[in-house]
Design a protein around this motif. Structure first.
Motif, PDB file in Angstrom:
ATOM      1  N   GLU A 402     -23.190   8.919  14.660  1.00  0.00           N
ATOM      2  CA  GLU A 402     -21.797   8.804  15.085  1.00  0.00           C
ATOM      3  C   GLU A 402     -21.141   7.569  14.479  1.00  0.00           C
ATOM      4  O   GLU A 402     -19.972   7.605  14.062  1.00  0.00           O
ATOM      5  CB  GLU A 402     -21.722   8.750  16.617  1.00  0.00           C
ATOM      6  CG  GLU A 402     -20.318   8.695  17.176  1.00  0.00           C
ATOM      7  CD  GLU A 402     -19.458   9.877  16.789  1.00  0.00           C
ATOM      8  OE1 GLU A 402     -18.213   9.715  16.787  1.00  0.00           O
ATOM      9  OE2 GLU A 402     -20.007  10.959  16.484  1.00  0.00           O
ATOM     10  N   ALA A 403     -21.888   6.485  14.367  1.00  0.00           N
ATOM     11  CA  ALA A 403     -21.338   5.275  13.745  1.00  0.00           C
ATOM     12  C   ALA A 403     -21.033   5.520  12.268  1.00  0.00           C
ATOM     13  O   ALA A 403     -20.001   5.060  11.754  1.00  0.00           O
ATOM     14  CB  ALA A 403     -22.325   4.116  13.918  1.00  0.00           C
ATOM     15  N   LEU A 404     -21.909   6.234  11.584  1.00  0.00           N
ATOM     16  CA  LEU A 404     -21.666   6.568  10.180  1.00  0.00           C
ATOM     17  C   LEU A 404     -20.442   7.469  10.039  1.00  0.00           C
ATOM     18  O   LEU A 404     -19.653   7.333   9.110  1.00  0.00           O
ATOM     19  CB  LEU A 404     -22.899   7.246   9.587  1.00  0.00           C
ATOM     20  CG  LEU A 404     -24.133   6.361   9.375  1.00  0.00           C
ATOM     21  CD1 LEU A 404     -25.356   7.211   9.067  1.00  0.00           C
ATOM     22  CD2 LEU A 404     -23.890   5.356   8.253  1.00  0.00           C
ATOM     23  N   ARG A 405     -20.282   8.391  10.987  1.00  0.00           N
ATOM     24  CA  ARG A 405     -19.120   9.273  10.940  1.00  0.00           C
ATOM     25  C   ARG A 405     -17.834   8.482  11.139  1.00  0.00           C
ATOM     26  O   ARG A 405     -16.839   8.673  10.419  1.00  0.00           O
ATOM     27  CB  ARG A 405     -19.240  10.358  12.015  1.00  0.00           C
ATOM     28  CG  ARG A 405     -18.132  11.415  11.931  1.00  0.00           C
ATOM     29  CD  ARG A 405     -18.072  12.272  13.190  1.00  0.00           C
ATOM     30  NE  ARG A 405     -17.703  11.489  14.356  1.00  0.00           N
ATOM     31  CZ  ARG A 405     -16.455  11.092  14.633  1.00  0.00           C
ATOM     32  NH1 ARG A 405     -15.458  11.408  13.826  1.00  0.00           N
ATOM     33  NH2 ARG A 405     -16.195  10.379  15.720  1.00  0.00           N
ATOM     34  N   GLU A 406     -17.839   7.581  12.104  1.00  0.00           N
ATOM     35  CA  GLU A 406     -16.648   6.794  12.377  1.00  0.00           C
ATOM     36  C   GLU A 406     -16.293   5.889  11.202  1.00  0.00           C
ATOM     37  O   GLU A 406     -15.117   5.602  10.954  1.00  0.00           O
ATOM     38  CB  GLU A 406     -16.855   5.959  13.643  1.00  0.00           C
ATOM     39  CG  GLU A 406     -16.907   6.798  14.917  1.00  0.00           C
ATOM     40  CD  GLU A 406     -17.104   5.950  16.157  1.00  0.00           C
ATOM     41  OE1 GLU A 406     -17.326   4.717  16.006  1.00  0.00           O
ATOM     42  OE2 GLU A 406     -17.037   6.502  17.278  1.00  0.00           O
TER      43      GLU A 406
END
Length: 422
Positions: A402-406
């Protein structure tokens, strides 16, 4: 076990696919058909260029359907959307390459070095890696930095100089082949070379950089035309549908359509003459051998054209088949895809994407009874497997993904449509 579920002879091999368009994606599709796990890394928000090369598009209820072109070279792959122009994205791809058996890319020569994804860098990381580069002109030579496209290669390689109507005929001039054959040939050569490199690794433990070029591949397939020049010294020319060495071997007009006549031997030529009630041509010393027929082809083909013209195409082809004279129709794409022989050989397959959308594809063309090709995964939606692959291959947790997506490093496909179809 059905062909749809069979594991295939390359089961257990992991392919990291950084390619797009046709030549290299065809190679990775073949590896996937034969059982390898193929992970296709695509640019978030855009993906493989061919997803947009339409119409036509496969309507799936989404706002961004994929073009038909994409489906010809991307089955049996999982799609992961990673922006490796960002350092974090490049790091993810390097980690994936460390656990891969094969990597295939088709960026311009040197284009991946700035991301640390070039062959030298990844072979240091994973010495067993088979790293295959597909470019227009290869990694060396004065044209190495140029971009290469099928149309340009067809012209530069000499292929177009022998394709098209001869000078003096209506419509004369060079002509490209109706399919991107230089791309397709290179994809096949890349696949063969990757398999050879795997055999070398099996014996020695060594990976290597496989360097495939469109120009090299197309030059290698000038075949008899190039040998005619190397041996005979003449420069081959355009002959339309005629053959440079074999006569009669061309198209002829019947009363209702064109047909193909392909006499590869003196006996077949004599059988054709009997069928056409032109024994005088078979008895003519000028036409007794192929060399003579080639030398006096213009005279012979005029006479054959006169004898063939009154026939109806279907009746003549049936008579030729009975007489053992090779010949055939000129099918449209719609006709060949309905041909009973094509259907009987399993050349049309229906697959379903993860959202339930059906798509028909052209099948793998070789029968392997002990280790058949399989049709496990329909060509994927962009990024549909990002989450699963990052979890399975790299062990990333939900919060990390999720951090990579954000941060815009990865993109996740909308899984809700697939869930509704489940």
């Amino acid at each position: 076990m059905t062909a749809e579920a069979a594991p295939g002879p390359l089961q257990g091999l992991r392919v990291l696919d950084l390619s797009r368009v046709l030549a290299a994606p065809l190679a990775t599709q073949i590896l996937g058909d034969l059982g390898a796990e193929v992970i296709k890394v695509e640019q978030p928000g855009r993906g493989d260029d061919t997803r947009g090369w339409g119409p036509p598009f496969l309507e799936d209820g989404s706002g961004q359907p994929d073009a038909a072109y994409f489906f010809c070279a991307n089955r049996n792959k999982r799609s992961v959307a990673i922006d490796f122009a960002k350092p974090e994205g490049a790091a993810l791809v390097r980690r994936m390459a460390a656990g891969a058996d094969i990597l295939v890319e088709n960026f311009r020569t040197g284009g991946l070095a700035r991301h640390g994804l070039d062959a030298a860098s990844l072979l240091r990381l994973n010495p067993r890696l088979i790293y295959c580069s597909v470019t227009g002109f290869g990694q060396t030579g004065p044209y190495a930095s140029r971009g290469g496209y099928d149309f340009l290669i067809q012209g530069m390689s000499g292929l177009m100089s022998v394709t098209g109507r001869p000078e003096g005929e209506p419509g004369a001039g060079p002509m490209k082949v109706g399919l991107p054959v230089s791309d397709l040939f290179t994809g096949l050569y890349a696949t063969v070379s990757i398999l050879a490199a795997l055999r070398h690794r099996e014996r020695t433990g060594e990976g290597q950089h496989v360097d495939c070029a469109l120009l090299d591949s197309q030059v290698s397939l000038l075949a008899n035309q190039a040998m005619n020049h190397l041996v005979g010294g003449e420069v081959p020319r355009r002959l339309g549908n005629a053959h440079p060495n074999v006569v009669p071997y061309r198209d002829f007009a019947t009363s209702d359509d064109y047909i193909l006549v392909a006499c590869g031997s003196d006996g077949q030529f004599r059988a054709l003459c009997r069928l056409l009630e032109r024994q005088d041509l078979a008895d003519d010393p000028r036409f007794a051998t192929n060399a003579g027929r080639n030398r006096d082809r213009r005279v012979l083909e005029v006479e054959l054209a006169k004898a063939i013209a009154p026939w109806r195409a279907a009746e003549l082809l049936a008579a030729m088949a009975q007489a053992g004279v090779p010949g055939g129709p000129i099918n449209g794409i719609d006709q060949v895809l309905q041909d009973p022989q094509v259907i009987a050989r399993g050349m049309l397959r229906e697959m379903r994407r993860d959202d339930g959308t059906a798509v028909r594809v052209i099948g793998y063309p070789v029968q392997l009874p002990r280790s058949p090709a399989s049709y496990r995964l329909a060509p994927p939606r962009l990024g549909q497997d990002t989450r699963a692959v990052l979890q399975e291959a790299l062990g990333l947790g939900v919060a990390e993904i999720e951090a990579l997506r954000e941060a815009g490093v990865v993109a996740l496909a909308d899984a809700r449509r697939a869930e509704r179809m489940a």
